[in-house]
Design a protein around this motif. Structure first.
Motif, PDB file in Angstrom:
ATOM      1  N   THR A   1      14.022   1.156   1.562  1.00 60.49           N
ATOM      2  CA  THR A   1      15.030   1.313   2.617  1.00 60.49           C
ATOM      3  C   THR A   1      15.107   2.754   3.111  1.00 60.49           C
ATOM      4  OG1 THR A   1      16.808   1.728   1.003  1.00 60.49           O
ATOM      5  CG2 THR A   1      16.383  -0.572   1.627  1.00 60.49           C
ATOM      6  N   ASP A   2      14.305   3.625   2.534  1.00 58.13           N
ATOM      7  CA  ASP A   2      14.295   5.040   2.919  1.00 58.13           C
ATOM      8  C   ASP A   2      13.578   5.207   4.260  1.00 58.13           C
ATOM      9  OD1 ASP A   2      13.225   7.877   3.022  1.00 58.13           O
ATOM     10  OD2 ASP A   2      14.373   7.989   1.162  1.00 58.13           O
ATOM     11  N   ALA A   3      14.076   6.092   5.101  1.00 59.43           N
ATOM     12  CA  ALA A   3      13.476   6.314   6.423  1.00 59.43           C
ATOM     13  C   ALA A   3      12.034   6.786   6.310  1.00 59.43           C
ATOM     14  CB  ALA A   3      14.305   7.326   7.202  1.00 59.43           C
ATOM     15  N   ARG A   4      11.732   7.590   5.282  1.00 58.96           N
ATOM     16  CA  ARG A   4      10.358   8.084   5.113  1.00 58.96           C
ATOM     17  C   ARG A   4       9.401   6.945   4.782  1.00 58.96           C
ATOM     18  NH1 ARG A   4      11.110  12.189   0.440  1.00 58.96           N
ATOM     19  NH2 ARG A   4      12.482  10.474  -0.168  1.00 58.96           N
ATOM     20  N   PHE A   5       9.860   5.991   3.977  1.00 58.50           N
ATOM     21  CA  PHE A   5       9.032   4.828   3.662  1.00 58.50           C
ATOM     22  C   PHE A   5       8.705   4.063   4.943  1.00 58.50           C
ATOM     23  CE2 PHE A   5       8.271   0.435   2.470  1.00 58.50           C
ATOM     24  CZ  PHE A   5       7.454   0.544   1.348  1.00 58.50           C
ATOM     25  N   THR A   6       9.717   3.845   5.760  1.00 57.65           N
ATOM     26  CA  THR A   6       9.514   3.132   7.025  1.00 57.65           C
ATOM     27  C   THR A   6       8.539   3.882   7.926  1.00 57.65           C
ATOM     28  OG1 THR A   6      11.754   2.232   6.887  1.00 57.65           O
ATOM     29  CG2 THR A   6      10.674   2.165   9.040  1.00 57.65           C
ATOM     30  N   GLU A   7       8.627   5.193   7.935  1.00 56.25           N
ATOM     31  CA  GLU A   7       7.716   5.996   8.753  1.00 56.25           C
ATOM     32  C   GLU A   7       6.268   5.824   8.284  1.00 56.25           C
ATOM     33  OE1 GLU A   7       9.187   9.946   8.468  1.00 56.25           O
ATOM     34  OE2 GLU A   7      10.959   9.566   9.729  1.00 56.25           O
ATOM     35  N   TYR A   8       6.061   5.805   6.966  1.00 57.81           N
ATOM     36  CA  TYR A   8       4.704   5.605   6.449  1.00 57.81           C
ATOM     37  C   TYR A   8       4.184   4.199   6.759  1.00 57.81           C
ATOM     38  CZ  TYR A   8       4.496  10.018   3.866  1.00 57.81           C
ATOM     39  OH  TYR A   8       4.440  11.345   3.525  1.00 57.81           O
ATOM     40  N   VAL A   9       5.062   3.207   6.667  1.00 57.27           N
ATOM     41  CA  VAL A   9       4.663   1.841   7.012  1.00 57.27           C
ATOM     42  C   VAL A   9       4.241   1.771   8.478  1.00 57.27           C
ATOM     43  CG1 VAL A   9       5.515  -0.526   7.350  1.00 57.27           C
ATOM     44  CG2 VAL A   9       6.025   0.701   5.219  1.00 57.27           C
ATOM     45  N   ASP A  10       5.029   2.401   9.335  1.00 57.33           N
ATOM     46  CA  ASP A  10       4.702   2.416  10.767  1.00 57.33           C
ATOM     47  C   ASP A  10       3.380   3.136  11.022  1.00 57.33           C
ATOM     48  OD1 ASP A  10       7.027   1.051  11.300  1.00 57.33           O
ATOM     49  OD2 ASP A  10       8.162   2.819  11.955  1.00 57.33           O
ATOM     50  N   LEU A  11       3.184   4.275  10.330  1.00 60.29           N
ATOM     51  CA  LEU A  11       1.950   5.039  10.509  1.00 60.29           C
ATOM     52  C   LEU A  11       0.736   4.234  10.039  1.00 60.29           C
ATOM     53  CD1 LEU A  11       0.407   7.651  11.152  1.00 60.29           C
ATOM     54  CD2 LEU A  11       0.983   8.446   8.832  1.00 60.29           C
ATOM     55  N   ALA A  12       0.837   3.628   8.846  1.00 54.19           N
ATOM     56  CA  ALA A  12      -0.277   2.836   8.323  1.00 54.19           C
ATOM     57  C   ALA A  12      -0.573   1.646   9.226  1.00 54.19           C
ATOM     58  CB  ALA A  12       0.035   2.365   6.900  1.00 54.19           C
ATOM     59  N   SER A  13       0.478   1.000   9.728  1.00 56.20           N
ATOM     60  CA  SER A  13       0.288  -0.137  10.636  1.00 56.20           C
ATOM     61  C   SER A  13      -0.400   0.300  11.923  1.00 56.20           C
ATOM     62  CB  SER A  13       1.647  -0.780  10.959  1.00 56.20           C
ATOM     63  OG  SER A  13       2.277  -1.268   9.798  1.00 56.20           O
ATOM     64  N   GLU A  14       0.013   1.466  12.422  1.00 59.22           N
ATOM     65  CA  GLU A  14      -0.592   2.000  13.655  1.00 59.22           C
ATOM     66  C   GLU A  14      -2.072   2.321  13.436  1.00 59.22           C
ATOM     67  OE1 GLU A  14      -0.407   6.186  16.080  1.00 59.22           O
ATOM     68  OE2 GLU A  14       1.488   5.407  15.263  1.00 59.22           O
TER      69      GLU A  14
ATOM     70  N   ALA B   1       0.825  -1.209   0.000  1.00 59.43           N
ATOM     71  CA  ALA B   1       0.000   0.000   0.000  1.00 59.43           C
ATOM     72  C   ALA B   1       0.858   1.258   0.000  1.00 59.43           C
ATOM     73  CB  ALA B   1      -0.936  -0.015   1.209  1.00 59.43           C
ATOM     74  N   VAL B   2       1.886   1.296   0.832  1.00 58.04           N
ATOM     75  CA  VAL B   2       2.749   2.478   0.903  1.00 58.04           C
ATOM     76  C   VAL B   2       3.527   2.650  -0.390  1.00 58.04           C
ATOM     77  CG1 VAL B   2       4.733   3.514   2.081  1.00 58.04           C
ATOM     78  CG2 VAL B   2       2.931   2.410   3.418  1.00 58.04           C
ATOM     79  N   PHE B   3       4.022   1.564  -0.954  1.00 59.09           N
ATOM     80  CA  PHE B   3       4.836   1.646  -2.166  1.00 59.09           C
ATOM     81  C   PHE B   3       4.030   2.165  -3.362  1.00 59.09           C
ATOM     82  CE2 PHE B   3       6.784  -0.208  -6.015  1.00 59.09           C
ATOM     83  CZ  PHE B   3       8.041   0.384  -5.917  1.00 59.09           C
ATOM     84  N   LEU B   4       2.770   1.757  -3.471  1.00 58.79           N
ATOM     85  CA  LEU B   4       1.980   2.083  -4.649  1.00 58.79           C
ATOM     86  C   LEU B   4       1.238   3.408  -4.552  1.00 58.79           C
ATOM     87  CD1 LEU B   4       0.318  -1.372  -5.464  1.00 58.79           C
ATOM     88  CD2 LEU B   4       2.225  -0.295  -6.677  1.00 58.79           C
ATOM     89  N   SER B   5       0.807   3.786  -3.379  1.00 61.05           N
ATOM     90  CA  SER B   5      -0.258   4.774  -3.230  1.00 61.05           C
ATOM     91  C   SER B   5       0.162   6.225  -3.349  1.00 61.05           C
ATOM     92  CB  SER B   5      -0.932   4.615  -1.858  1.00 61.05           C
ATOM     93  OG  SER B   5      -1.524   3.350  -1.725  1.00 61.05           O
ATOM     94  N   THR B   6      -0.815   7.039  -3.799  1.00 57.96           N
ATOM     95  CA  THR B   6      -0.790   8.464  -3.515  1.00 57.96           C
ATOM     96  C   THR B   6      -1.523   8.710  -2.191  1.00 57.96           C
ATOM     97  OG1 THR B   6      -2.824   8.829  -4.798  1.00 57.96           O
ATOM     98  CG2 THR B   6      -0.729   9.109  -5.943  1.00 57.96           C
ATOM     99  N   ARG B   7      -2.558   7.872  -1.923  1.00 57.70           N
ATOM    100  CA  ARG B   7      -3.254   7.899  -0.633  1.00 57.70           C
ATOM    101  C   ARG B   7      -3.643   6.479  -0.240  1.00 57.70           C
ATOM    102  NH1 ARG B   7      -8.350  11.511   0.069  1.00 57.70           N
ATOM    103  NH2 ARG B   7      -8.857  10.761  -2.027  1.00 57.70           N
ATOM    104  N   ILE B   8      -3.693   6.251   1.066  1.00 59.89           N
ATOM    105  CA  ILE B   8      -4.160   4.966   1.590  1.00 59.89           C
ATOM    106  C   ILE B   8      -5.446   5.209   2.360  1.00 59.89           C
ATOM    107  CG2 ILE B   8      -3.667   3.010   3.111  1.00 59.89           C
ATOM    108  CD1 ILE B   8      -0.705   3.503   2.677  1.00 59.89           C
ATOM    109  N   ALA B   9      -6.484   4.452   2.014  1.00 56.88           N
ATOM    110  CA  ALA B   9      -7.739   4.467   2.755  1.00 56.88           C
ATOM    111  C   ALA B   9      -7.729   3.277   3.709  1.00 56.88           C
ATOM    112  CB  ALA B   9      -8.932   4.376   1.797  1.00 56.88           C
ATOM    113  N   VAL B  10      -7.534   3.552   4.988  1.00 61.44           N
ATOM    114  CA  VAL B  10      -7.448   2.493   5.993  1.00 61.44           C
ATOM    115  C   VAL B  10      -8.849   2.158   6.475  1.00 61.44           C
ATOM    116  CG1 VAL B  10      -6.457   1.787   8.197  1.00 61.44           C
ATOM    117  CG2 VAL B  10      -5.180   3.346   6.704  1.00 61.44           C
ATOM    118  N   MET B  11      -9.175   0.863   6.457  1.00 64.02           N
ATOM    119  CA  MET B  11     -10.513   0.415   6.830  1.00 64.02           C
ATOM    120  C   MET B  11     -10.480  -0.441   8.088  1.00 64.02           C
ATOM    121  SD  MET B  11     -12.041  -0.503   3.049  1.00 64.02           S
ATOM    122  CE  MET B  11     -13.612  -1.066   3.742  1.00 64.02           C
TER     123      MET B  11
END
Length: 263
Positions: free
Chosen positions: A238-251, A203-213
């Motif tokens: 491997t970018d820190a920003r990517f990891t931050e978005y993954v963490d945010l989406a997971s949260e 989701a993070v890799f592909l998206s302009t926006r993620i709709a979390v349900m």
């Protein structure tokens, strides 16, 4: 791909209750703008695919409304070929070649057969299958079959592409390759994409926006803007920003599902 403010899809206070009284969606609100690539992210059974099918006119809302380009999906589909759907399974006809599978929706539309063949070959070249035009589905790998399915959808030149976990059954290397190809196609073909997944990294890799349900009944709990540059390369993981978005989406995914039914 340049985003605009034109709304392509609108969910307005949508409820969906099936005949067995299962509530798939509840008070679902979301607007999707032209040129976006939006991922529906949520656990299995949360109504992601149900929402996508309603956009395609394959299901009706029990309450509320779903509009595509300002019209009811079924009415729009009658008048245009602006929506295409890629399912989780490739659903190819085994007795037809790769080329003939891609030609099928164009044949059903009618028109110039030579132009149809030219367009089918163009999209097959785009997905890397120009050397497999005469092959049959039984001769293809899972990833190649999915490429044919994507090419078949693209052949109609849709403005809106709906994708229901198309890479879920593939190995990780093939999955990443097709993710890259999808982003390349999205940028070249000037379309809006709705993509269903329960994979946070995808989701993070592909998206302009993620709709979390949330888990069932499915509600929109968060919208996350992914401010990562395009074109994206696999190295961005491997970018820190990517990891931050993954963490945010997971949260957001976890907090939105606290106390809800997981299927």
């Amino acid at each position: 791909m340049v985003k605009t403010e034109r709304e392509v899809v609108q969910f307005q206070q949508v409820d969906k209750v099936f005949n067995n009284e299962i509530i798939a969606l509840s008070d679902f609100d979301l607007s999707i703008r032209e040129g976006e690539l939006v991922c529906f992210l949520g656990p299995s059974g949360c109504g992601k695919s149900t929402a996508l099918r309603m956009v395609a006119g394959l299901g009706e809302a029990t309450a509320g409304s779903v509009n595509v380009f300002g019209n009811h999906p079924k009415e729009m589909i009658k008048e245009t070929n602006d929506i295409a759907f890629v399912f989780q399974d490739a659903n190819l006809l085994p007795w037809r070649t790769v080329l003939d599978n891609v030609l099928l929706p164009l044949e059903l539309r009618g028109g110039d057969k030579k132009e149809h063949k030219k367009e089918a070959i163009r999209v097959l070249e785009m997905v890397g299958l120009k050397d497999y035009l005469k092959a049959y589905p039984r001769q293809l790998s899972g990833g190649m079959k999915m490429r044919v399915s994507i090419a078949r959808a693209l052949a109609a030149k849709p403005k809106l592409l709906l994708m229901d976990e198309p890479f879920a059954a593939l190995d990780e290397i093939t999955r990443q390759t097709l993710q890259m190809e999808l982003l390349d196609i999205w940028q070249k073909e000037n379309m809006t994409i709705l993509f269903v997944t329960h994979n946070v990294y995808e989701a993070v890799f592909l998206s302009t926006r993620i709709a979390v349900m949330s888990a069932r009944p499915g509600r929109l709990t968060s919208l996350i803007d992914i401010d990562l540059p395009f074109p994206r390369q696999l190295s961005i993981r491997t970018d820190a920003r990517f990891t931050e978005y993954v963490d945010l989406a997971s949260e957001k995914l976890e907090s939105g599902n606290e106390g809800r039914e997981l299927v």
